[in-house]
Design a protein around this motif. Structure first.
Motif, PDB file in Angstrom:
ATOM      1  N   MET A   1      38.077  68.383  56.846  1.00 11.38           N
ATOM      2  CA  MET A   1      37.740  66.959  56.720  1.00 11.38           C
ATOM      3  C   MET A   1      36.238  66.896  56.989  1.00 11.38           C
ATOM      4  SD  MET A   1      38.919  63.801  56.607  1.00 11.38           S
ATOM      5  CE  MET A   1      40.730  64.364  56.619  1.00 11.38           C
ATOM      6  N   SER A   2      35.409  65.879  56.224  1.00 14.71           N
ATOM      7  CA  SER A   2      34.096  65.650  56.613  1.00 14.71           C
ATOM      8  C   SER A   2      34.031  65.040  57.673  1.00 14.71           C
ATOM      9  CB  SER A   2      33.697  65.018  55.169  1.00 14.71           C
ATOM     10  OG  SER A   2      34.387  63.874  54.954  1.00 14.71           O
ATOM     11  N   GLU A   3      32.740  64.712  57.801  1.00 17.57           N
ATOM     12  CA  GLU A   3      32.476  63.994  59.290  1.00 17.57           C
ATOM     13  C   GLU A   3      32.599  62.375  59.036  1.00 17.57           C
ATOM     14  OE1 GLU A   3      28.365  64.092  60.599  1.00 17.57           O
ATOM     15  OE2 GLU A   3      27.372  64.199  58.585  1.00 17.57           O
ATOM     16  N   VAL A   4      32.867  61.658  60.068  1.00 14.71           N
ATOM     17  CA  VAL A   4      32.995  60.129  60.234  1.00 14.71           C
ATOM     18  C   VAL A   4      31.487  59.674  60.030  1.00 14.71           C
ATOM     19  CG1 VAL A   4      33.813  58.298  61.315  1.00 14.71           C
ATOM     20  CG2 VAL A   4      35.331  60.015  61.282  1.00 14.71           C
ATOM     21  N   VAL A   5      31.126  58.707  58.938  1.00 19.91           N
ATOM     22  CA  VAL A   5      29.864  58.285  58.913  1.00 19.91           C
ATOM     23  C   VAL A   5      30.002  56.612  59.346  1.00 19.91           C
ATOM     24  CG1 VAL A   5      28.919  59.880  57.362  1.00 19.91           C
ATOM     25  CG2 VAL A   5      30.143  57.931  56.372  1.00 19.91           C
ATOM     26  N   ILE A   6      31.190  56.137  59.350  1.00 17.84           N
ATOM     27  CA  ILE A   6      31.314  54.529  59.649  1.00 17.84           C
ATOM     28  C   ILE A   6      32.480  54.466  60.684  1.00 17.84           C
ATOM     29  CG2 ILE A   6      31.628  52.231  58.892  1.00 17.84           C
ATOM     30  CD1 ILE A   6      29.989  52.872  56.361  1.00 17.84           C
ATOM     31  N   GLU A   7      32.457  54.112  61.587  1.00 22.51           N
ATOM     32  CA  GLU A   7      33.464  53.883  62.692  1.00 22.51           C
ATOM     33  C   GLU A   7      33.422  52.478  62.976  1.00 22.51           C
ATOM     34  OE1 GLU A   7      35.476  55.360  66.660  1.00 22.51           O
ATOM     35  OE2 GLU A   7      33.383  56.415  65.812  1.00 22.51           O
ATOM     36  N   VAL A   8      34.569  51.839  62.683  1.00 22.27           N
ATOM     37  CA  VAL A   8      34.589  50.378  62.927  1.00 22.27           C
ATOM     38  C   VAL A   8      35.755  50.227  63.864  1.00 22.27           C
ATOM     39  CG1 VAL A   8      35.343  48.078  62.078  1.00 22.27           C
ATOM     40  CG2 VAL A   8      33.825  49.558  60.799  1.00 22.27           C
ATOM     41  N   GLU A   9      35.658  49.669  65.125  1.00 15.02           N
ATOM     42  CA  GLU A   9      36.742  49.667  66.154  1.00 15.02           C
ATOM     43  C   GLU A   9      36.827  48.202  66.684  1.00 15.02           C
ATOM     44  OE1 GLU A   9      37.409  51.550  70.580  1.00 15.02           O
ATOM     45  OE2 GLU A   9      36.047  52.391  69.123  1.00 15.02           O
ATOM     46  N   LYS A  10      38.175  47.871  66.386  1.00 18.09           N
ATOM     47  CA  LYS A  10      38.450  46.301  67.025  1.00 18.09           C
ATOM     48  C   LYS A  10      37.474  45.283  66.755  1.00 18.09           C
ATOM     49  CE  LYS A  10      41.593  48.589  70.648  1.00 18.09           C
ATOM     50  NZ  LYS A  10      41.579  48.618  72.124  1.00 18.09           N
ATOM     51  N   LEU A  11      36.852  45.120  65.585  1.00 22.41           N
ATOM     52  CA  LEU A  11      36.143  44.287  65.259  1.00 22.41           C
ATOM     53  C   LEU A  11      36.662  42.754  64.855  1.00 22.41           C
ATOM     54  CD1 LEU A  11      32.912  44.791  64.608  1.00 22.41           C
ATOM     55  CD2 LEU A  11      33.896  44.597  62.137  1.00 22.41           C
ATOM     56  N   TYR A  12      35.990  41.641  65.843  1.00 20.65           N
ATOM     57  CA  TYR A  12      36.171  40.314  65.913  1.00 20.65           C
ATOM     58  C   TYR A  12      34.917  39.582  65.358  1.00 20.65           C
ATOM     59  CZ  TYR A  12      40.673  41.223  68.104  1.00 20.65           C
ATOM     60  OH  TYR A  12      41.965  41.521  68.654  1.00 20.65           O
ATOM     61  N   LYS A  13      34.993  38.621  64.483  1.00 25.23           N
ATOM     62  CA  LYS A  13      33.677  37.850  64.192  1.00 25.23           C
ATOM     63  C   LYS A  13      34.379  36.331  64.248  1.00 25.23           C
ATOM     64  CE  LYS A  13      29.646  36.300  63.241  1.00 25.23           C
ATOM     65  NZ  LYS A  13      28.712  36.494  64.195  1.00 25.23           N
ATOM     66  N   PRO A  99      28.788  41.338  65.368  1.00 26.73           N
ATOM     67  CA  PRO A  99      30.265  41.025  65.738  1.00 26.73           C
ATOM     68  C   PRO A  99      30.404  40.211  67.160  1.00 26.73           C
ATOM     69  CG  PRO A  99      29.883  43.084  66.462  1.00 26.73           C
ATOM     70  CD  PRO A  99      28.527  42.725  65.845  1.00 26.73           C
ATOM     71  N   THR A 100      31.385  39.544  66.934  1.00 27.59           N
ATOM     72  CA  THR A 100      31.614  38.589  68.289  1.00 27.59           C
ATOM     73  C   THR A 100      32.291  39.578  69.343  1.00 27.59           C
ATOM     74  OG1 THR A 100      32.003  36.674  67.007  1.00 27.59           O
ATOM     75  CG2 THR A 100      32.866  36.684  69.277  1.00 27.59           C
ATOM     76  N   GLU A 101      32.959  40.645  68.849  1.00 27.53           N
ATOM     77  CA  GLU A 101      33.675  41.491  69.600  1.00 27.53           C
ATOM     78  C   GLU A 101      33.733  42.925  68.733  1.00 27.53           C
ATOM     79  OE1 GLU A 101      37.651  41.747  71.827  1.00 27.53           O
ATOM     80  OE2 GLU A 101      36.248  40.017  73.139  1.00 27.53           O
ATOM     81  N   GLY A 102      33.681  43.817  69.432  1.00 25.84           N
ATOM     82  CA  GLY A 102      33.979  45.183  68.799  1.00 25.84           C
ATOM     83  C   GLY A 102      32.667  46.077  68.686  1.00 25.84           C
ATOM     84  N   VAL A 103      32.984  47.044  68.051  1.00 22.32           N
ATOM     85  CA  VAL A 103      32.021  48.128  67.761  1.00 22.32           C
ATOM     86  C   VAL A 103      31.769  48.679  66.378  1.00 22.32           C
ATOM     87  CG1 VAL A 103      31.073  50.265  68.457  1.00 22.32           C
ATOM     88  CG2 VAL A 103      32.084  48.787  70.230  1.00 22.32           C
ATOM     89  N   VAL A 104      30.558  48.764  65.795  1.00 18.02           N
ATOM     90  CA  VAL A 104      30.512  49.371  64.338  1.00 18.02           C
ATOM     91  C   VAL A 104      29.535  50.464  64.820  1.00 18.02           C
ATOM     92  CG1 VAL A 104      29.674  49.425  62.238  1.00 18.02           C
ATOM     93  CG2 VAL A 104      30.956  47.420  63.278  1.00 18.02           C
ATOM     94  N   ARG A 105      30.069  51.851  64.564  1.00 11.20           N
ATOM     95  CA  ARG A 105      29.047  52.966  64.587  1.00 11.20           C
ATOM     96  C   ARG A 105      28.958  53.698  63.123  1.00 11.20           C
ATOM     97  NH1 ARG A 105      33.054  53.644  68.555  1.00 11.20           N
ATOM     98  NH2 ARG A 105      32.286  53.340  70.635  1.00 11.20           N
ATOM     99  N   GLY A 106      27.526  54.237  62.956  1.00 21.30           N
ATOM    100  CA  GLY A 106      27.245  54.287  61.466  1.00 21.30           C
ATOM    101  C   GLY A 106      26.252  55.656  61.888  1.00 21.30           C
ATOM    102  N   LYS A 107      26.298  56.712  60.711  1.00 19.20           N
ATOM    103  CA  LYS A 107      25.169  57.677  60.860  1.00 19.20           C
ATOM    104  C   LYS A 107      24.551  57.679  59.448  1.00 19.20           C
ATOM    105  CE  LYS A 107      27.964  60.966  63.754  1.00 19.20           C
ATOM    106  NZ  LYS A 107      28.772  62.282  63.885  1.00 19.20           N
ATOM    107  N   GLY A 108      23.444  57.880  59.357  1.00 20.89           N
ATOM    108  CA  GLY A 108      22.580  57.889  57.950  1.00 20.89           C
ATOM    109  C   GLY A 108      21.879  56.442  57.739  1.00 20.89           C
TER     110      GLY A 108
END
Length: 426
Positions: A1-13, A99-108
């Motif tokens: 499995m390739s690495e995770v480049v975008i992680e979206v977690e419990k996102l609210y807007k 975002p109003t709440e939640g986390v977005v993580r990215g690589k690259g």
């Protein structure tokens, strides 16, 4: 499995209706201090338990508890109706809005193509705008110089490259703008509705370039489009949003099938147990009418390949009637596609059945409805049962790379081949 480049977690807007910010300068300042400096939860955003509807009458949630991961090299299609939150999600991932709440993580390195033509100046030439737009999108002068000829060739406006863009047609303007953005070299490319503008040649170039970026260069793509065929051909997975909520995320074909089935406006069956309550008159009373799609997979949507069987039953209330039934197929806009009469038959009192099959690979994609017309002696109308069935047919292209609207009310699949001859041309 390739690495995770975008992680979206419990996102609210959340957006406030009719106001900018919180409505007052004091609360805007408090909100900025709490969220930006103290890194705490927005004091003006409160969820009540698991309630993910609008927070109050003055606010609306554009995204509600959205979570998913994107791996390196994947192409993800984002689908949903207008207003479902697709563009909002891309803007948050692109860091255009928070975002109003939640986390977005990215690589690259992330490049976004959300508004084609951003940064173009009307008074400057196409050449000058290539450099300015390239700088805005993150390219260096060396990169632009290296790709300049390729950008101009891709755009097809080489004869007008030293003309101010205010004299360009809208199509030329869009072509040049996309050409600049398409030649970026990001790790993650985010594209929003590039197929909504431009002609067929432009659409083909757009998709071809994105396919090259995804499959050849191994880059990650997030792609929003209302063209399900384009999504299927380009993407590995699909994310389905509906009113800000994530309905499904997984293999592209399964998600698209679920989405299409949910959005169909169909009336495939009607039944009446009592002739007194059924539509009709003193001659005819309907008992049953049904459209049966012949599908190998019952969960798949009806598309242009699907044979459709129309079955109906009616009470004939008179004896010795020389009766025929016309099956009329209409497009949703009212144009009649065909009027097919049955063989005239001498009928008696009782229940009469009828059946007709519309072959697959005959109709074009679109919305349709069926009417039945009952006729005596091939000339005397007895009863018209208008719009008794309705259905939608989805598109299917297979290996065809043309994604524009297919012309024609019908789309038959006749034998049609090309053959190489042995003749030599001089």
């Amino acid at each position: 499995m390739s690495e995770v480049v975008i992680e979206v977690e419990k996102l609210y807007k959340m957006y406030r209706l009719g106001t900018i910010g919180t409505g007052t300068f004091r609360r805007d300042l408090q909100r900025w201090w709490t969220t930006s400096v103290l890194k705490k939860t927005d004091p003006y955003f409160h969820l009540q338990g698991d309630n993910t509807t609008a927070v109050n009458k003055e606010s609306i949630l554009a995204l509600q508890n959205v979570s998913f991961n994107v791996h390196h090299g994947e192409a993800i299609g984002i689908i949903g109706s207008n207003g479902s939150g697709k563009s909002t999600l891309l803007k948050i991932i692109s860091r255009i809005t928070r975002p109003t709440e939640g986390v977005v993580r990215g690589k690259g390195k992330v490049s976004s193509l959300l508004e084609v033509g951003t940064g173009f100046h009307q008074e400057l030439t196409g050449r000058e705008n290539i450099y300015i737009s390239g700088y805005i999108l993150g390219m260096t002068k060396t990169e632009i110089n290296r790709k300049f000829d390729e950008i101009v060739a891709f755009s097809g406006v080489d004869k007008f490259i030293d003309t101010p863009v205010k004299r360009y047609s809208s199509g030329m303007y869009v072509r040049l703008a996309f050409a600049v953005a398409a030649h970026l070299e990001p790790d993650i490319l985010i594209v929003d509705e590039v197929l909504a503008v431009g002609d067929a040649d432009f659409q083909k170039k757009c998709l071809g370039k994105m396919r090259e970026v995804s499959q050849t260069d191994g880059r990650t793509i997030l792609f929003v489009s209302h063209s399900m065929q384009a999504i299927k051909n380009l993407c590995d997975k699909a994310l389905w949003l509906d009113h800000g909520k994530m309905q499904a995320f997984g293999p592209v074909s399964a998600v698209i099938n679920n989405y299409l089935n949910s959005s169909l406006h169909t009336n495939l069956r009607q039944t009446w147990a009592n002739p007194k309550e059924a539509p009709g008159n003193d001659w005819i009373r309907m008992k049953h009418v049904e459209l049966i799609p012949i599908l190998s997979d019952p969960d798949a949507p009806m598309d242009i390949r699907t044979p459709l069987t129309v079955k109906f039953q009616f009470w004939c209330l008179k004896s010795e009637v020389h009766l025929s039934v016309g099956l009329l197929l209409f497009k949703a806009t009212g144009e009649c596609v065909f009027d097919l009469p049955s063989t005239p038959t001498l009928t008696k009192k009782g229940i009469i059945e009828g059946e007709c099959t519309i072959p697959g690979n005959f109709l074009n994609d679109g919305s349709y409805y069926i009417s039945l017309g009952f006729v005596k002696d091939t000339s005397v109308p007895l009863f018209d049962f208008s719009e008794c069935l309705s259905f939608d047919l989805q598109d299917y292209r297979g290996d065809i790379k043309w994604y524009g609207k297919w012309w024609g009310a019908v789309r038959p699949k006749f034998p049609f081949e090309l053959k190489q001859t042995n003749k030599v041309l001089y």
